[in-house]
Design a protein around this motif. Structure first.
Motif, PDB file in Angstrom:
ATOM      1  N   UNK A  76       2.067  -2.980  83.637  1.00 34.12           N
ATOM      2  CA  UNK A  76       1.615  -4.369  83.572  1.00 34.12           C
ATOM      3  C   UNK A  76       1.315  -4.773  82.128  1.00 34.12           C
ATOM      4  N   UNK A  77       0.654  -3.889  81.379  1.00 32.10           N
ATOM      5  CA  UNK A  77       0.361  -4.172  79.982  1.00 32.10           C
ATOM      6  C   UNK A  77       1.644  -4.239  79.152  1.00 32.10           C
ATOM      7  N   UNK A  78       2.583  -3.340  79.439  1.00 34.68           N
ATOM      8  CA  UNK A  78       3.869  -3.372  78.729  1.00 34.68           C
ATOM      9  C   UNK A  78       4.607  -4.669  79.031  1.00 34.68           C
ATOM     10  N   UNK A  79       4.496  -5.131  80.274  1.00 34.66           N
ATOM     11  CA  UNK A  79       5.133  -6.388  80.658  1.00 34.66           C
ATOM     12  C   UNK A  79       4.568  -7.559  79.860  1.00 34.66           C
ATOM     13  N   UNK A  80       3.245  -7.631  79.758  1.00 34.84           N
ATOM     14  CA  UNK A  80       2.621  -8.707  78.979  1.00 34.84           C
ATOM     15  C   UNK A  80       3.032  -8.630  77.514  1.00 34.84           C
ATOM     16  N   UNK A  81       3.046  -7.428  76.959  1.00 31.86           N
ATOM     17  CA  UNK A  81       3.444  -7.259  75.563  1.00 31.86           C
ATOM     18  C   UNK A  81       4.906  -7.666  75.363  1.00 31.86           C
ATOM     19  N   UNK A  82       5.743  -7.313  76.323  1.00 36.26           N
ATOM     20  CA  UNK A  82       7.159  -7.680  76.255  1.00 36.26           C
ATOM     21  C   UNK A  82       7.333  -9.191  76.226  1.00 36.26           C
ATOM     22  N   UNK A  83       6.594  -9.901  77.072  1.00 32.91           N
ATOM     23  CA  UNK A  83       6.693 -11.361  77.124  1.00 32.91           C
ATOM     24  C   UNK A  83       6.275 -11.977  75.796  1.00 32.91           C
ATOM     25  N   UNK A  84       5.151 -11.518  75.248  1.00 34.20           N
ATOM     26  CA  UNK A  84       4.647 -12.089  73.990  1.00 34.20           C
ATOM     27  C   UNK A  84       5.600 -11.789  72.834  1.00 34.20           C
ATOM     28  N   UNK A  85       6.100 -10.551  72.775  1.00 34.29           N
ATOM     29  CA  UNK A  85       7.000 -10.178  71.680  1.00 34.29           C
ATOM     30  C   UNK A  85       8.320 -10.931  71.762  1.00 34.29           C
ATOM     31  N   UNK A  86       8.874 -11.061  72.974  1.00 41.73           N
ATOM     32  CA  UNK A  86      10.157 -11.753  73.105  1.00 41.73           C
ATOM     33  C   UNK A  86      10.027 -13.244  72.835  1.00 41.73           C
ATOM     34  N   UNK A  87       8.824 -13.802  73.009  1.00 41.03           N
ATOM     35  CA  UNK A  87       8.600 -15.205  72.662  1.00 41.03           C
ATOM     36  C   UNK A  87       8.794 -15.442  71.167  1.00 41.03           C
ATOM     37  N   UNK A  88       8.499 -14.437  70.358  1.00 47.65           N
ATOM     38  CA  UNK A  88       8.592 -14.592  68.906  1.00 47.65           C
ATOM     39  C   UNK A  88      10.009 -14.432  68.382  1.00 47.65           C
ATOM     40  N   UNK A 147      15.311 -19.216  65.995  1.00 45.81           N
ATOM     41  CA  UNK A 147      14.220 -19.680  65.138  1.00 45.81           C
ATOM     42  C   UNK A 147      13.116 -18.626  65.192  1.00 45.81           C
ATOM     43  N   UNK A 148      12.942 -17.893  64.109  1.00 45.12           N
ATOM     44  CA  UNK A 148      11.935 -16.822  64.093  1.00 45.12           C
ATOM     45  C   UNK A 148      10.539 -17.429  64.028  1.00 45.12           C
ATOM     46  N   UNK A 149       9.680 -16.974  64.927  1.00 45.73           N
ATOM     47  CA  UNK A 149       8.296 -17.432  64.957  1.00 45.73           C
ATOM     48  C   UNK A 149       7.397 -16.220  64.757  1.00 45.73           C
ATOM     49  N   UNK A 150       6.555 -16.224  63.739  1.00 43.85           N
ATOM     50  CA  UNK A 150       5.683 -15.063  63.501  1.00 43.85           C
ATOM     51  C   UNK A 150       4.840 -14.740  64.735  1.00 43.85           C
ATOM     52  N   UNK A 151       4.595 -13.452  64.917  1.00 43.01           N
ATOM     53  CA  UNK A 151       3.817 -13.005  66.074  1.00 43.01           C
ATOM     54  C   UNK A 151       2.423 -13.636  66.077  1.00 43.01           C
ATOM     55  N   UNK A 152       1.846 -13.798  64.893  1.00 47.73           N
ATOM     56  CA  UNK A 152       0.508 -14.397  64.813  1.00 47.73           C
ATOM     57  C   UNK A 152       0.525 -15.841  65.303  1.00 47.73           C
ATOM     58  N   UNK A 153       1.600 -16.567  65.004  1.00 48.58           N
ATOM     59  CA  UNK A 153       1.712 -17.951  65.463  1.00 48.58           C
ATOM     60  C   UNK A 153       1.883 -17.991  66.973  1.00 48.58           C
ATOM     61  N   UNK A 154       2.672 -17.062  67.496  1.00 51.25           N
ATOM     62  CA  UNK A 154       2.859 -16.990  68.952  1.00 51.25           C
ATOM     63  C   UNK A 154       1.538 -16.723  69.646  1.00 51.25           C
ATOM     64  N   UNK A 155       0.762 -15.802  69.082  1.00 49.33           N
ATOM     65  CA  UNK A 155      -0.542 -15.491  69.684  1.00 49.33           C
ATOM     66  C   UNK A 155      -1.467 -16.709  69.643  1.00 49.33           C
TER      67      UNK A 155
END
Length: 337
Positions: A13-25, A29-37
């Motif tokens: 479940x935690x890997x799934x959440x991390x996967x979603x957040x990382x793939x959003x970036x 158009x590259x979006x920094x991980x900090x901006x996504x968060x």
């Protein structure tokens, strides 16, 4: 067993959440991980004060209107195909079985082709793809029905025969398609481009109900591995269980295929890998396979939209690049065994 299942499920479940957040970036158009968060935290009331500066409207549009629905849809499609494949492999007692073994993919392809070429102004592609896919299930089951029972061998042969027939009709329609042919080809290749919240909402009811329902029959599916006669002696209502699991797995498959097209190998390789990792107990195997399938397809779709950005590849091409070599490995391993 319960502690092990809870721990593995929690990790996935935690890997799934991390996967979603990382793939959003990740994207053209590259979006920094900090901006996504910051963008995600800004949507949560009690975290809004911690985000500091606001994220630009351009980034918010890309993240929540374009990428997030597609990523969540990829998660549901991967989860649905992998779980359906796990159920089919259990029902057929064959690690080579896939969600498409009953011909549902051919039926959905025919429905999508009819919608694209014959009734483009009257029916949506996902609607007819789902209706034809669900109808294929009923047809195959009816052909296989004999004296109150459905033999696995008859089901397999009926699925192959009906699938070939529907594929032939689809090919005939494609032959006469002229300038609309490319639309059918793109659908059949499998992809999640131009998918939004509407497509996601179409899949949620089937996957949201079908997956928990299949887990309810995990114990019976374990007993069925001993053979139908032994399972019957141990108190399992064999025909009823087979019928329910077949319908659930097929409807989940039809629903996800209706919005994604034919994405191959997810329902074959993911259940097989998870079975090697966690064992054959479906009480653990089903949830692990569900999470793994979603994670796998999200990353495949991320590759599809970034590997030659801004051009997008069909995600079915990416899954086949992973799945075909693994399938060959399975055949070689079975031959040596």
């Amino acid at each position: 067993m319960h502690q092990k299942s809870a721990m593995i499920t929690g990790i996935l479940f935690m890997v799934t959440l991390l996967t979603i957040v990382m793939s959003l970036s990740v994207g053209s158009v590259a979006i920094p991980f900090s901006v996504t968060w910051k963008a995600i935290a800004g949507q949560i009331p009690f975290l809004q004060r911690l985000t500091g500066e606001k994220v630009s409207g351009r980034y918010l549009t890309i993240l929540f209107n374009l990428r997030l629905p597609r990523i969540l849809l990829a998660m549901l499609v991967g989860t649905g195909l992998a779980t359906a494949g796990c159920i089919m492999q259990g029902l057929f007692r064959n690690p080579m079985a896939s969600p498409y073994i009953t011909g549902v993919s051919s039926g959905s392809s025919l429905g999508a082709t009819v919608a694209l070429l014959i009734f483009p102004a009257f029916f949506s592609v996902p609607l007819l793809a789902f209706v034809f896919g669900a109808g294929t299930i009923l047809l195959v089951y009816r052909i296989s029905w004999k004296r109150g029972k459905v033999a696995v061998e008859s089901l397999l042969l009926a699925g192959i025969a009906v699938g070939f027939f529907f594929s032939a009709v689809t090919s005939l329609l494609m032959y006469t398609a002229a300038e609309s042919l490319h639309r059918v080809i793109f659908w059949i290749m499998g992809g999640l481009w131009n998918r939004g919240w509407k497509d996601l909402l179409m899949v949620v009811p089937f996957v949201g109900f079908g997956l928990p329902a299949t887990f309810f029959f995990a114990r019976d599916l374990n007993i069925l591995q001993l053979g139908e006669e032994s399972a019957s002696h141990l108190g399992v209502e064999v025909e009823k269980t087979k019928r329910i699991l077949l319908v659930l797995a097929s409807l989940v498959t039809a629903s996800v295929v209706s919005v994604s097209g034919i994405i191959g190998f997810v329902g074959l390789i993911v259940p097989h890998i998870t079975r090697m990792l966690v064992g054959p107990d479906h009480r653990l195997l089903i949830p692990v396979t569900a999470f793994a399938g979603g994670i796998f397809l999200v990353w495949c779709d991320t590759l599809a939209r970034t590997v030659i950005a801004p051009v997008e590849l069909p995600v079915g091409v990416i899954t086949s690049c992973f799945g075909a070599p693994f399938f060959i490995y399975l055949l070689i391993k079975a031959k040596r065994g």
